[in-house]
Design a protein around this motif. Structure first.
Motif, PDB file in Angstrom:
ATOM      1  N   LYS A 143       0.847  -1.199   0.000  1.00  0.00           N
ATOM      2  CA  LYS A 143       0.000   0.000   0.000  1.00  0.00           C
ATOM      3  C   LYS A 143       0.880   1.244   0.000  1.00  0.00           C
ATOM      4  N   THR A 144       0.476   2.265  -0.739  1.00  0.00           N
ATOM      5  CA  THR A 144       1.294   3.480  -0.835  1.00  0.00           C
ATOM      6  C   THR A 144       0.590   4.691  -0.225  1.00  0.00           C
ATOM      7  N   HIS A 145       1.357   5.772  -0.160  1.00  0.00           N
ATOM      8  CA  HIS A 145       0.846   7.036   0.375  1.00  0.00           C
ATOM      9  C   HIS A 145       1.114   8.142  -0.638  1.00  0.00           C
ATOM     10  N   ASN A 146       0.998   7.797  -1.931  1.00  0.00           N
ATOM     11  CA  ASN A 146       1.376   8.746  -2.981  1.00  0.00           C
ATOM     12  C   ASN A 146       0.514  10.001  -3.009  1.00  0.00           C
ATOM     13  N   GLU A 147      -0.684   9.912  -2.442  1.00  0.00           N
ATOM     14  CA  GLU A 147      -1.549  11.099  -2.431  1.00  0.00           C
ATOM     15  C   GLU A 147      -0.968  12.214  -1.567  1.00  0.00           C
ATOM     16  N   SER A 148       0.033  11.884  -0.754  1.00  0.00           N
ATOM     17  CA  SER A 148       0.633  12.902   0.118  1.00  0.00           C
ATOM     18  C   SER A 148       1.407  13.958  -0.655  1.00  0.00           C
ATOM     19  N   ILE A 149       1.666  13.715  -1.939  1.00  0.00           N
ATOM     20  CA  ILE A 149       2.371  14.732  -2.728  1.00  0.00           C
ATOM     21  C   ILE A 149       1.537  16.000  -2.863  1.00  0.00           C
ATOM     22  N   TYR A 150       0.226  15.891  -2.622  1.00  0.00           N
ATOM     23  CA  TYR A 150      -0.642  17.065  -2.724  1.00  0.00           C
ATOM     24  C   TYR A 150      -0.669  17.875  -1.431  1.00  0.00           C
ATOM     25  N   ASN A 151      -0.081  17.300  -0.371  1.00  0.00           N
ATOM     26  CA  ASN A 151      -0.051  18.000   0.909  1.00  0.00           C
ATOM     27  C   ASN A 151       1.085  19.008   0.939  1.00  0.00           C
ATOM     28  N   ARG A 152       0.919  20.032   1.712  1.00  0.00           N
ATOM     29  CA  ARG A 152       1.983  20.996   1.891  1.00  0.00           C
ATOM     30  C   ARG A 152       3.106  20.374   2.721  1.00  0.00           C
ATOM     31  N   ASN A 153       4.356  20.577   2.285  1.00  0.00           N
ATOM     32  CA  ASN A 153       5.481  20.048   3.034  1.00  0.00           C
ATOM     33  C   ASN A 153       5.632  20.784   4.359  1.00  0.00           C
ATOM     34  N   LYS A 154       5.685  20.013   5.441  1.00  0.00           N
ATOM     35  CA  LYS A 154       5.868  20.621   6.758  1.00  0.00           C
ATOM     36  C   LYS A 154       7.341  20.912   7.030  1.00  0.00           C
ATOM     37  N   SER A 155       8.225  20.211   6.343  1.00  0.00           N
ATOM     38  CA  SER A 155       9.651  20.397   6.539  1.00  0.00           C
ATOM     39  C   SER A 155      10.354  20.487   5.204  1.00  0.00           C
ATOM     40  N   SER A 156      11.067  21.580   4.966  1.00  0.00           N
ATOM     41  CA  SER A 156      11.800  21.717   3.712  1.00  0.00           C
ATOM     42  C   SER A 156      13.084  20.901   3.732  1.00  0.00           C
ATOM     43  N   PHE A 157      13.492  20.414   4.917  1.00  0.00           N
ATOM     44  CA  PHE A 157      14.718  19.640   5.039  1.00  0.00           C
ATOM     45  C   PHE A 157      14.480  18.138   5.020  1.00  0.00           C
ATOM     46  N   ALA A 158      13.214  17.729   5.077  1.00  0.00           N
ATOM     47  CA  ALA A 158      12.861  16.310   5.007  1.00  0.00           C
ATOM     48  C   ALA A 158      11.416  16.230   4.517  1.00  0.00           C
ATOM     49  N   LYS A 159      11.242  16.383   3.220  1.00  0.00           N
ATOM     50  CA  LYS A 159       9.910  16.519   2.644  1.00  0.00           C
ATOM     51  C   LYS A 159       9.089  15.236   2.798  1.00  0.00           C
ATOM     52  N   ARG A 160       7.870  15.416   3.319  1.00  0.00           N
ATOM     53  CA  ARG A 160       6.929  14.316   3.501  1.00  0.00           C
ATOM     54  C   ARG A 160       7.492  13.206   4.401  1.00  0.00           C
ATOM     55  N   ILE A 161       8.322  13.582   5.353  1.00  0.00           N
ATOM     56  CA  ILE A 161       9.017  12.576   6.166  1.00  0.00           C
ATOM     57  C   ILE A 161       8.049  11.695   6.938  1.00  0.00           C
ATOM     58  N   GLU A 162       6.933  12.261   7.396  1.00  0.00           N
ATOM     59  CA  GLU A 162       5.993  11.444   8.161  1.00  0.00           C
ATOM     60  C   GLU A 162       5.391  10.344   7.294  1.00  0.00           C
ATOM     61  N   HIS A 163       5.209  10.628   5.996  1.00  0.00           N
ATOM     62  CA  HIS A 163       4.637   9.629   5.084  1.00  0.00           C
ATOM     63  C   HIS A 163       5.700   8.657   4.580  1.00  0.00           C
ATOM     64  N   VAL A 164       6.924   9.142   4.405  1.00  0.00           N
ATOM     65  CA  VAL A 164       8.017   8.233   4.044  1.00  0.00           C
ATOM     66  C   VAL A 164       8.269   7.256   5.192  1.00  0.00           C
ATOM     67  N   LEU A 165       8.202   7.740   6.414  1.00  0.00           N
ATOM     68  CA  LEU A 165       8.318   6.873   7.590  1.00  0.00           C
ATOM     69  C   LEU A 165       7.271   5.764   7.540  1.00  0.00           C
ATOM     70  N   GLU A 166       6.040   6.139   7.252  1.00  0.00           N
ATOM     71  CA  GLU A 166       4.958   5.158   7.180  1.00  0.00           C
ATOM     72  C   GLU A 166       5.200   4.163   6.049  1.00  0.00           C
ATOM     73  N   GLN A 167       5.658   4.660   4.891  1.00  0.00           N
ATOM     74  CA  GLN A 167       5.893   3.785   3.743  1.00  0.00           C
ATOM     75  C   GLN A 167       7.034   2.812   4.009  1.00  0.00           C
ATOM     76  N   CYS A 168       8.131   3.313   4.590  1.00  0.00           N
ATOM     77  CA  CYS A 168       9.263   2.440   4.899  1.00  0.00           C
ATOM     78  C   CYS A 168       8.878   1.392   5.937  1.00  0.00           C
ATOM     79  N   THR A 169       7.997   1.748   6.855  1.00  0.00           N
ATOM     80  CA  THR A 169       7.519   0.790   7.848  1.00  0.00           C
ATOM     81  C   THR A 169       6.713  -0.315   7.177  1.00  0.00           C
ATOM     82  N   ARG A 170       5.899   0.062   6.191  1.00  0.00           N
ATOM     83  CA  ARG A 170       5.138  -0.948   5.442  1.00  0.00           C
ATOM     84  C   ARG A 170       6.067  -1.889   4.670  1.00  0.00           C
ATOM     85  N   VAL A 171       7.066  -1.310   4.009  1.00  0.00           N
ATOM     86  CA  VAL A 171       8.009  -2.128   3.250  1.00  0.00           C
ATOM     87  C   VAL A 171       8.779  -3.051   4.196  1.00  0.00           C
TER      88      VAL A 171
END
Length: 321
Positions: free
Chosen positions: A49-77
């Motif tokens: 399962k992916t979280h690709n829809e998060s690309i439409y969200n505003r980045n909360k961190s310019s130094f680690a973009k979408r990190i909360e969703h990448v964390l979730e994706q890496c946990t799934r993998v």
């Protein structure tokens, strides 16, 4: 080969700076179809399962973009890889962007907590940045740092990271099992040739071996791989991560997020991976960063990636673990 090959399809590109690598798996499958290959009907597969829809969200961190969703994706993998290894499968992970490799490495370590993991990182990039050093904030440039649990805080160029980003980053370093998943002496680069100063400093500090393209060609491919395998002889298991940008973009294709010239050709990649497989310690292989939206030669990068995939699969099936 005792283990049954299983394809893990991770169509995620949220760790990249350019959209489109989420389509890479489908492009590879199209390449197989166009070659009248039955490859993708020959193996069991699993879609993560992916979280690709998060690309439409505003980045909360310019130094680690979408990190909360990448964390979730890496946990799934990580969970998928762990479960499949424990079920006696050999996972071939087909991913979008390279941030997924942190999930794969974490899953391997969770399945084999008492073993040293040897890493062959075949890539144009070192992927050693952290949120504290990244000039882009794209997390596909950070998986090795997270797997090593290295922040590189000694860098002269330290980003002002928020507490929220820091917490997500700390969580990324602890996916699967707490603490580092790999040791620097168990990591070997092949083809890395596009790095920033912060990464160069880390490579020198951690004494990570990098077999550059010109060294492999001058000294001989077999000799270099033999030398690398000798360095990892104490490792019980090996993971191979193949980023297609390790190949030469001018002669192959620009169909990848961060193309770099003067890389390997596909025959060198096949020879490197096959020689590692023949060592009989490989437990997982990952293919990443095919981006058909950037390909100026039709579907050339995916076709080349499939050529590599098909060739190394033949070798995998011929090896008895």
């Amino acid at each position: 080969m005792n283990k049954v090959i299983k394809l893990i399809k991770n169509r995620s590109d949220i760790g990249a700076g350019t959209r489109g690598s989420d389509l890479g798996i489908d492009a590879i499958e199209v390449a197989a179809i166009n070659q009248n290959s039955n490859y993708f009907n020959s193996f069991e597969f699993e879609d993560v399962k992916t979280h690709n829809e998060s690309i439409y969200n505003r980045n909360k961190s310019s130094f680690a973009k979408r990190i909360e969703h990448v964390l979730e994706q890496c946990t799934r993998v990580s969970s998928s890889v762990k479960e499949n290894l424990e079920s006696n499968y050999f996972p071939i992970v087909l991913s979008g962007d390279h941030s997924s490799a942190l999930g794969t490495i974490s899953g391997i370590k969770a399945a084999y907590p008492d073993k040293n993991i040897g890493i062959f990182w075949i890539d144009a990039h070192a992927d050693l940045h952290s949120p504290y050093t990244s000039p882009s904030g794209n997390i596909h440039g950070m998986p090795i740092a997270a797997a090593l649990a290295e922040d590189n805080l000694s860098s002269r160029n330290t980003n002002d990271v928020t507490s929220e980003t820091k917490q997500h980053w700390d969580n990324m370093k602890n996916i699967g099992l707490k603490g580092p998943k790999i040791r620097p002496e168990n990591l070997i680069y092949f083809g890395v040739r596009d790095t920033e100063e912060e990464e160069d400093r880390q490579i020198e500090k951690l004494q990570i071996k990098n077999y550059r393209v010109e060294e492999v060609r001058y000294r001989g491919l077999k000799k270099c791989v033999d030398e690398a395998l000798a360095q990892l002889s104490h490792c019980g298991i090996i993971y191979i991560s193949f980023d297609v940008d390790s190949m030469d973009c001018d002669t192959i294709s620009y169909g990848t997020g961060t193309p770099v010239p003067k890389g390997f050709d596909q025959y060198e990649i096949i020879a490197i991976i096959n020689q590692i497989i023949e060592n009989k310690k490989v437990v997982c292989i990952e293919f990443v960063e095919v981006n058909p939206l950037l390909d100026t030669k039709g579907n050339k990068m995916a076709e080349t990636a499939f050529e590599v995939l098909e060739a190394i699969t033949v070798t995998l099936q011929s090896i008895e673990n």
